[in-house]
Each structure stands twice: as structure tokens, then as C-alpha cells.
Design a protein around this motif. Sequence first.
Motif, PDB file in Angstrom:
ATOM      1  N   VAL A  66       0.873  -1.176   0.000  1.00  0.00           N
ATOM      2  CA  VAL A  66       0.000   0.000   0.000  1.00  0.00           C
ATOM      3  C   VAL A  66       0.913   1.229   0.000  1.00  0.00           C
ATOM      4  O   VAL A  66       1.659   1.443   0.950  1.00  0.00           O
ATOM      5  N   GLU A  67       0.810   2.038  -1.073  1.00  0.00           N
ATOM      6  CA  GLU A  67       1.776   3.120  -1.265  1.00  0.00           C
ATOM      7  C   GLU A  67       1.227   4.527  -1.060  1.00  0.00           C
ATOM      8  O   GLU A  67       2.014   5.475  -1.000  1.00  0.00           O
ATOM      9  N   THR A  68      -0.096   4.678  -0.955  1.00  0.00           N
ATOM     10  CA  THR A  68      -0.665   6.017  -0.785  1.00  0.00           C
ATOM     11  C   THR A  68      -1.670   6.031   0.362  1.00  0.00           C
ATOM     12  O   THR A  68      -2.256   4.998   0.712  1.00  0.00           O
ATOM     13  N   GLN A  69      -1.889   7.224   0.894  1.00  0.00           N
ATOM     14  CA  GLN A  69      -2.875   7.393   1.971  1.00  0.00           C
ATOM     15  C   GLN A  69      -4.271   7.045   1.459  1.00  0.00           C
ATOM     16  O   GLN A  69      -5.051   6.390   2.161  1.00  0.00           O
ATOM     17  N   ALA A  70      -4.598   7.451   0.237  1.00  0.00           N
ATOM     18  CA  ALA A  70      -5.923   7.176  -0.332  1.00  0.00           C
ATOM     19  C   ALA A  70      -6.164   5.669  -0.459  1.00  0.00           C
ATOM     20  O   ALA A  70      -7.247   5.172  -0.114  1.00  0.00           O
ATOM     21  N   GLN A  71      -5.164   4.965  -0.944  1.00  0.00           N
ATOM     22  CA  GLN A  71      -5.267   3.503  -1.075  1.00  0.00           C
ATOM     23  C   GLN A  71      -5.427   2.870   0.306  1.00  0.00           C
ATOM     24  O   GLN A  71      -6.253   1.984   0.501  1.00  0.00           O
ATOM     25  N   PHE A  72      -4.653   3.340   1.273  1.00  0.00           N
ATOM     26  CA  PHE A  72      -4.709   2.814   2.643  1.00  0.00           C
ATOM     27  C   PHE A  72      -6.090   3.046   3.259  1.00  0.00           C
ATOM     28  O   PHE A  72      -6.670   2.137   3.864  1.00  0.00           O
ATOM     29  N   ASP A  73      -6.637   4.256   3.086  1.00  0.00           N
ATOM     30  CA  ASP A  73      -7.929   4.600   3.673  1.00  0.00           C
ATOM     31  C   ASP A  73      -9.086   3.798   3.093  1.00  0.00           C
ATOM     32  O   ASP A  73     -10.108   3.624   3.749  1.00  0.00           O
ATOM     33  N   LYS A  74      -8.950   3.328   1.858  1.00  0.00           N
ATOM     34  CA  LYS A  74      -9.991   2.479   1.256  1.00  0.00           C
ATOM     35  C   LYS A  74     -10.022   1.096   1.904  1.00  0.00           C
ATOM     36  O   LYS A  74     -11.050   0.446   1.930  1.00  0.00           O
ATOM     37  N   ILE A  75      -8.866   0.650   2.406  1.00  0.00           N
ATOM     38  CA  ILE A  75      -8.749  -0.714   2.925  1.00  0.00           C
ATOM     39  C   ILE A  75      -8.831  -0.774   4.449  1.00  0.00           C
ATOM     40  O   ILE A  75      -9.436  -1.692   5.004  1.00  0.00           O
ATOM     41  N   PHE A  76      -8.219   0.209   5.126  1.00  0.00           N
ATOM     42  CA  PHE A  76      -8.085   0.154   6.587  1.00  0.00           C
ATOM     43  C   PHE A  76      -8.695   1.386   7.255  1.00  0.00           C
ATOM     44  O   PHE A  76      -8.773   2.452   6.654  1.00  0.00           O
ATOM     45  N   SER A  77      -9.075   1.203   8.511  1.00  0.00           N
ATOM     46  CA  SER A  77      -9.535   2.304   9.363  1.00  0.00           C
ATOM     47  C   SER A  77      -8.744   2.257  10.651  1.00  0.00           C
ATOM     48  O   SER A  77      -8.233   1.202  11.044  1.00  0.00           O
ATOM     49  N   SER A  78      -8.676   3.414  11.308  1.00  0.00           N
ATOM     50  CA  SER A  78      -7.943   3.452  12.568  1.00  0.00           C
ATOM     51  C   SER A  78      -8.880   3.152  13.732  1.00  0.00           C
ATOM     52  O   SER A  78     -10.088   3.369  13.651  1.00  0.00           O
ATOM     53  N   ALA A  79      -8.288   2.658  14.805  1.00  0.00           N
ATOM     54  CA  ALA A  79      -9.042   2.311  16.004  1.00  0.00           C
ATOM     55  C   ALA A  79      -8.222   2.697  17.222  1.00  0.00           C
ATOM     56  O   ALA A  79      -7.394   1.919  17.681  1.00  0.00           O
ATOM     57  N   ALA A  80      -8.452   3.902  17.715  1.00  0.00           N
ATOM     58  CA  ALA A  80      -7.743   4.345  18.912  1.00  0.00           C
ATOM     59  C   ALA A  80      -8.301   3.601  20.122  1.00  0.00           C
ATOM     60  O   ALA A  80      -9.487   3.299  20.190  1.00  0.00           O
ATOM     61  N   VAL A  81      -7.417   3.290  21.062  1.00  0.00           N
ATOM     62  CA  VAL A  81      -7.835   2.620  22.297  1.00  0.00           C
ATOM     63  C   VAL A  81      -7.305   3.413  23.486  1.00  0.00           C
ATOM     64  O   VAL A  81      -6.436   4.270  23.349  1.00  0.00           O
ATOM     65  N   MET A  82      -7.829   3.138  24.651  1.00  0.00           N
ATOM     66  CA  MET A  82      -7.411   3.840  25.860  1.00  0.00           C
ATOM     67  C   MET A  82      -5.998   3.418  26.256  1.00  0.00           C
ATOM     68  O   MET A  82      -5.550   2.333  25.913  1.00  0.00           O
ATOM     69  N   GLY A  83      -5.333   4.291  26.997  1.00  0.00           N
ATOM     70  CA  GLY A  83      -4.036   3.934  27.552  1.00  0.00           C
ATOM     71  C   GLY A  83      -2.875   4.427  26.727  1.00  0.00           C
ATOM     72  O   GLY A  83      -3.024   5.050  25.673  1.00  0.00           O
ATOM     73  N   GLU A  84      -1.686   4.117  27.264  1.00  0.00           N
ATOM     74  CA  GLU A  84      -0.449   4.496  26.593  1.00  0.00           C
ATOM     75  C   GLU A  84      -0.344   3.765  25.266  1.00  0.00           C
ATOM     76  O   GLU A  84      -0.719   2.606  25.139  1.00  0.00           O
ATOM     77  N   ASP A  85       0.161   4.438  24.255  1.00  0.00           N
ATOM     78  CA  ASP A  85       0.271   3.876  22.903  1.00  0.00           C
ATOM     79  C   ASP A  85      -1.093   3.516  22.325  1.00  0.00           C
ATOM     80  O   ASP A  85      -1.208   2.585  21.531  1.00  0.00           O
ATOM     81  N   GLY A  86      -2.132   4.242  22.729  1.00  0.00           N
ATOM     82  CA  GLY A  86      -3.487   3.959  22.275  1.00  0.00           C
ATOM     83  C   GLY A  86      -3.809   4.512  20.906  1.00  0.00           C
ATOM     84  O   GLY A  86      -4.762   4.083  20.265  1.00  0.00           O
ATOM     85  N   LEU A  87      -3.003   5.462  20.433  1.00  0.00           N
ATOM     86  CA  LEU A  87      -3.239   6.044  19.116  1.00  0.00           C
ATOM     87  C   LEU A  87      -2.630   5.167  18.031  1.00  0.00           C
ATOM     88  O   LEU A  87      -1.588   4.530  18.239  1.00  0.00           O
ATOM     89  N   PRO A  88      -3.260   5.147  16.859  1.00  0.00           N
ATOM     90  CA  PRO A  88      -2.687   4.370  15.749  1.00  0.00           C
ATOM     91  C   PRO A  88      -1.295   4.886  15.381  1.00  0.00           C
ATOM     92  O   PRO A  88      -1.015   6.080  15.493  1.00  0.00           O
TER      93      PRO A  88
END
Length: 165
Positions: A66-88
Motif C-alpha cells: 500500500v503506497e498512498t494514503q488514499a489507497q490505505f484509507d480504502k482498505i483500513f480504518s484506525s481504532a484508537a484505544v485507551m491507555g499508553e500507545d493507544g493512538l494508531p
Amino acid sequence: MNKTKTTALILGALFFAFHLNAQKKEFKNDSEKRKLQHLPDPIPFKVAHGYFINYSVKGKITESKVETQAQFDKIFSSAAVMGEDGLPTKIDFTKQYVIAVVKPDTQKETNLIPLSLQDNRDGKIIFTYGVKLGKIHSYISSPLLLIIVDKDHNGNIVINEKFVR
């Protein structure tokens, strides 16, 4: 006669020393040594956390690079979670690309473990990962492994899978 033997002995010793030194090659770095031995070069990478595969594309991913942000966004979504290192994990597609390994949905605990990333100097980047299977769960998960690679290391991606304990 004695002088001739001494001269011959010295010349023989010098020839032997020169011959040994000529065979002993000093390498500037490990990469040069690996090239001469026809070994692949290791490539640094970072594992990306905090993403999941979009349900609209499950089972439809044909390309692992996956070489571009647009291509990545079509396939994957982010999922932030609580706690340290919770951000993607941040990915800068101007300087990096992602290699994605997506496995079919399963009820089995499935850990995907990055083992190595190598440049075989034939235009191929070889990514080897391990699969570790565990217990059966009451829910279904979508095993996913994303690694981030600098665009300095570019080529056709070859993915190798190994089962690990």
C-alpha cells in the motif's frame, strides 16, 4: 651459496605473506560482505498498530503493498484505544509504504509475527512472517499485520509465511 638460500627464503616468505594478504579481503561494511556472499540485505521496518480492515473490502485485497494514503484509507480504518500507545501508528506515505498481511476471519486466536524483511537485490523485497495459532474463541477476528517501510527500499513484494510455536 648461503646468501642465495637466504635471499630465496626471504623472497618465498614475502610471496607467501603477499598471497595471504591478497586473499584476506577487508569489507567496508556488512552490506558489502553480504553482496559478495550473495546474501539478502536486511531492511528495517516498524509494525503499525491501531488499524483494522474495513468490512467493505474483506476478502477483496489483492495487493500487499500500500503506497498512498488514499489507497490505505480504502482498505483500513484506525481504532484508537485507551491507555499508553493507544493512538494508531503514524504513517507518512510521502516517505513510507505499508506491507499488509490480511488473513481470513477466524475464531482461532491468530498472532501474526514479523520475522524478517530483506532485499534480495533482484528487485524483490521479501517479507517473512510467522503465524502462531492458539485457542478457539467465541468471537470472530480478522488477523492483520501491517509493517511500515521506508520508500528507499522499493521493489516487488514477496511474502513468505511460516508457522511458529
